[in-house]
Design an enzyme around this catalytic site. Sequence first.
Site, short mmCIF file in Angstrom:
data_model
loop_
_atom_site.label_atom_id
_atom_site.label_comp_id
_atom_site.label_asym_id
_atom_site.label_seq_id
_atom_site.Cartn_x
_atom_site.Cartn_y
_atom_site.Cartn_z
N ARG A 93 43.07 49.81 47.10
CA ARG A 93 42.66 50.29 45.90
C ARG A 93 42.45 51.18 45.70
O ARG A 93 43.42 52.34 44.67
CB ARG A 93 40.09 50.24 46.12
CG ARG A 93 40.47 50.66 44.73
CD ARG A 93 38.63 49.83 45.21
NE ARG A 93 37.64 51.08 43.24
CZ ARG A 93 37.14 50.28 42.76
NH1 ARG A 93 35.71 49.76 44.03
NH2 ARG A 93 36.37 51.27 41.79
N ASN A 147 38.45 40.56 40.96
CA ASN A 147 39.26 41.20 39.64
C ASN A 147 40.99 41.49 40.20
O ASN A 147 41.23 40.96 41.03
CB ASN A 147 38.96 43.02 39.77
CG ASN A 147 37.68 42.87 39.00
OD1 ASN A 147 37.73 42.56 37.55
ND2 ASN A 147 36.66 43.95 38.84
N CYS A 169 32.94 38.44 33.75
CA CYS A 169 32.13 40.12 34.19
C CYS A 169 30.79 40.62 34.56
O CYS A 169 30.69 39.89 33.32
CB CYS A 169 33.13 40.90 33.33
SG CYS A 169 33.28 42.57 33.78
N ASP A 170 30.60 41.45 34.71
CA ASP A 170 28.73 41.71 35.11
C ASP A 170 28.88 43.64 33.96
O ASP A 170 28.03 43.50 33.61
CB ASP A 170 28.62 42.37 36.13
CG ASP A 170 29.14 43.46 36.60
OD1 ASP A 170 30.28 43.97 36.80
OD2 ASP A 170 28.61 43.64 38.14
N HIS A 201 36.86 43.93 30.10
CA HIS A 201 37.44 45.38 30.48
C HIS A 201 37.78 45.66 29.19
O HIS A 201 38.57 46.87 28.59
CB HIS A 201 37.94 45.50 31.86
CG HIS A 201 37.17 45.19 32.29
ND1 HIS A 201 37.36 45.98 34.17
CD2 HIS A 201 36.28 44.72 33.28
CE1 HIS A 201 36.36 45.41 34.52
NE2 HIS A 201 35.68 44.77 34.10
N TYR A 265 35.02 50.63 29.26
CA TYR A 265 35.77 50.59 29.87
C TYR A 265 37.03 50.84 29.35
O TYR A 265 38.37 51.77 29.56
CB TYR A 265 36.61 49.27 30.07
CG TYR A 265 36.00 49.15 32.23
CD1 TYR A 265 36.77 49.41 33.03
CD2 TYR A 265 34.47 49.01 32.09
CE1 TYR A 265 36.17 48.76 34.53
CE2 TYR A 265 34.82 48.43 33.48
CZ TYR A 265 35.19 48.46 34.90
OH TYR A 265 34.53 48.26 35.52
N ARG A 287 37.08 57.27 43.10
CA ARG A 287 35.75 56.03 43.11
C ARG A 287 36.24 55.15 44.30
O ARG A 287 34.78 54.90 45.11
CB ARG A 287 36.53 55.18 42.06
CG ARG A 287 35.34 54.35 41.90
CD ARG A 287 33.65 54.56 41.79
NE ARG A 287 32.59 53.69 42.11
CZ ARG A 287 31.29 53.60 42.04
NH1 ARG A 287 31.30 55.60 42.55
NH2 ARG A 287 30.67 52.87 42.43
P1 NAD Z 1 34.43 43.94 49.61
O1 NAD Z 1 36.72 44.85 50.13
O2 NAD Z 1 33.87 44.58 50.32
O3 NAD Z 1 34.78 42.77 49.88
C1 NAD Z 1 36.69 41.96 49.21
C2 NAD Z 1 36.54 40.82 50.50
O4 NAD Z 1 38.08 39.60 49.66
C3 NAD Z 1 36.52 41.29 51.76
O5 NAD Z 1 35.87 40.57 52.73
C4 NAD Z 1 38.16 40.85 51.98
O6 NAD Z 1 38.27 40.39 53.43
C5 NAD Z 1 38.15 39.92 51.29
N1 NAD Z 1 39.10 39.20 50.92
C6 NAD Z 1 39.98 39.29 50.64
N2 NAD Z 1 41.62 38.21 50.81
C7 NAD Z 1 41.04 37.66 50.73
C8 NAD Z 1 41.60 36.86 50.72
N3 NAD Z 1 43.02 35.78 49.87
N4 NAD Z 1 41.00 35.03 50.82
C9 NAD Z 1 40.09 35.03 51.66
N5 NAD Z 1 38.43 36.69 51.42
C10 NAD Z 1 39.88 37.49 50.97
O7 NAD Z 1 35.08 44.06 47.97
P2 NAD Z 1 33.52 45.30 46.58
O8 NAD Z 1 33.54 46.11 46.54
O9 NAD Z 1 32.20 44.10 47.51
O10 NAD Z 1 34.54 43.46 45.22
C11 NAD Z 1 35.05 42.15 45.71
C12 NAD Z 1 35.15 41.81 44.00
O11 NAD Z 1 34.46 41.28 43.09
C13 NAD Z 1 36.46 42.66 43.87
O12 NAD Z 1 37.44 42.21 43.37
C14 NAD Z 1 35.93 43.10 42.80
O13 NAD Z 1 36.69 44.22 41.63
C15 NAD Z 1 35.19 42.39 42.39
N6 NAD Z 1 33.49 42.65 40.98
C16 NAD Z 1 33.58 42.02 40.00
C17 NAD Z 1 32.86 41.73 39.58
C18 NAD Z 1 33.01 41.84 38.13
O14 NAD Z 1 32.42 42.20 36.84
N7 NAD Z 1 34.39 40.76 37.41
C19 NAD Z 1 32.06 42.95 39.50
C20 NAD Z 1 32.20 43.88 40.74
C21 NAD Z 1 32.60 43.37 41.21
C1 G6P Z 2 31.70 47.18 36.78
C2 G6P Z 2 32.93 46.08 36.46
C3 G6P Z 2 33.65 45.94 37.36
C4 G6P Z 2 34.46 45.84 38.78
C5 G6P Z 2 32.80 47.57 38.99
C6 G6P Z 2 33.25 48.21 39.84
O1 G6P Z 2 31.03 45.89 37.27
O2 G6P Z 2 32.20 45.34 35.48
O3 G6P Z 2 34.68 44.30 37.24
O4 G6P Z 2 34.81 45.81 40.22
O5 G6P Z 2 32.88 48.00 37.60
O6 G6P Z 2 32.92 49.25 40.91
P1 G6P Z 2 32.26 50.06 41.81
O7 G6P Z 2 31.42 50.84 42.33
O8 G6P Z 2 33.65 49.36 43.07
O9 G6P Z 2 33.72 51.04 41.32
MN MN Z 3 34.20 43.88 35.18
#
Ligand code: NAD
Ligand code: G6P
Ligand code: MN
Length: 444
Positions: A93, A147, A169-170, A201, A265, A287
């Site tokens: 990232r 994501n 998405c949240d 987004h 976004y 970030r």
């Molecule tokens: P993080 O790095 O703390 O956790 C992600 C985990 O995924 C890690 O433990 C990593 O080892 C694991 N991982 C990576 N590749 C993998 C694979 N191929 N198979 C199994 N596990 C695997 O990340 P985070 O900040 O906690 O975020 C997690 C995800 O959630 C991100 O994609 C983030 O963008 C997403 N997210 C989405 C929303 C939304 O609105 N859609 C909101 C918040 C976070």
């Molecule tokens: C929002 C979006 C997510 C994104 C997150 C990033 O919740 O909907 O898609 O992953 O923000 O937050 P962060 O705290 O990781 O920058």
């Molecule tokens: Mn999102």
Amino acid sequence: MKKYSITIAGGGSTFTPGIVLMLLEHQDRFPIRSIKFYDNDAERQKKIAQACAIVLKERAPQINFSYTTNPKEAFTDIDFVMAHIRVGKYAMREKDEKIPMRFGVLGQETCGPGGIAYGMRSIGAIIELIDYMEKYSPNAWMLNYSNPAAIVAEATRRLRPQSKIINICDMPIDIESKMARIAKLPNGRKDMVTRYYGLNHFGWWCDIRDKEGNDLMPQIKEHVKKYGYIVDEALKNATEASWNDTFSKAKDVFALDPDTLPNTYLKYYLFSDYVFAHDNRHPEHTRANEVMEHREKDVFSAAQEIIDKNTAVDCKFSSDTHASYIVDIAEAIARNKKTRMLLIVENQGAISNFDPTAMVEIPCLVGSNGYEKICIGEIPQFQKGLMEQQVSVEKLVVDAWITGSYQKLWQAITLSKTVPSASVAKQILDALIEANKDYWPELK
Ligand code: NAD
Ligand code: G6P
Ligand code: MN
């Protein structure tokens, strides 16, 4: 009531403890018999899992808990996969955010070249999770919030069109919670009925009413015009400065189209020069660094404390309350509730003047057969124009991943509204290829 079995994919995620606590809080409406964690990083997952095991033993000993890196164990006998993986973790990232900035372009997790790079890493891993789920639990549903959700959703539409995956998405949930505070609704966002359209987004609210049908748009617009989505000092003080900047900037995004209320976004596309200048004051600290210093550090040290004390009494894990929409979706499917929620789904005419094959974010009614889409009708020229450009970026990324085409990915980056020219796009692409060689398919 039937009890459900869940696998959390990305067990080592910083969001996992919050989601476990949130699931425990909602046992009355969505009872669980088993929770399994799955991750491909055993070390990272173990720290979170050992702490969650203690939480569960103390607070819900009736729930079976296990964690594994073995797909067969993880995906056998389950009803739902809740997927939040981050391929390449924060180290990648950080590169997504910093590489474009070297070429004068903003760096963001899901928008612009950074989001494209992340998409190229995520597609294969999400397809792999779907295949495991279908092999070992063919009736299960995947609720995916990994994501970049827009690109992931387009990839699953193309590569696994029949799969039971719902992409969500949240961000709209968070913004709607703020709108509900602005409108002083006693029960929060669940008192509102909204119409929203766009891409993930990349969308707009066009109608917001209370349950009696009263129009809430005028008073919310009045607030957003002055303060963006900054609601009050209490909420502002509880939020990191970088997010407060984003909520405040929504004021300028709103000014461009005062008929609708924007997703935060959109600032990355409509004010990319501003975002770049702002972030470029500290190009070495983006970030990703902030998240590693705050959320990741806090969650992992809270986990370590639970393990060391061998108790979760007074633990520092906190329930991710706004993630309760994940329980809402699971419950809606499990109990055929026809709950109205925003999902990322194939358009197929819901937005009548837009590409039927686009993955759009619109309201849907969620039940045991999946979802039924709410018809949006025609959208205005401004939104349509922006969305056509952006959806083309997302489709070209998926084309590039499937065919291994350098040309398509160059086109995708060139077409992003955050990138000034094809020559800058090429320089960014070449740098991203180098940084992502362990993750991307080889491009020719
Ligand atoms: P993080 O790095 O703390 O956790 C992600 C985990 O995924 C890690 O433990 C990593 O080892 C694991 N991982 C990576 N590749 C993998 C694979 N191929 N198979 C199994 N596990 C695997 O990340 P985070 O900040 O906690 O975020 C997690 C995800 O959630 C991100 O994609 C983030 O963008 C997403 N997210 C989405 C929303 C939304 O609105 N859609 C909101 C918040 C976070
Ligand atoms: C929002 C979006 C997510 C994104 C997150 C990033 O919740 O909907 O898609 O992953 O923000 O937050 P962060 O705290 O990781 O920058
Ligand atoms: Mn999102």
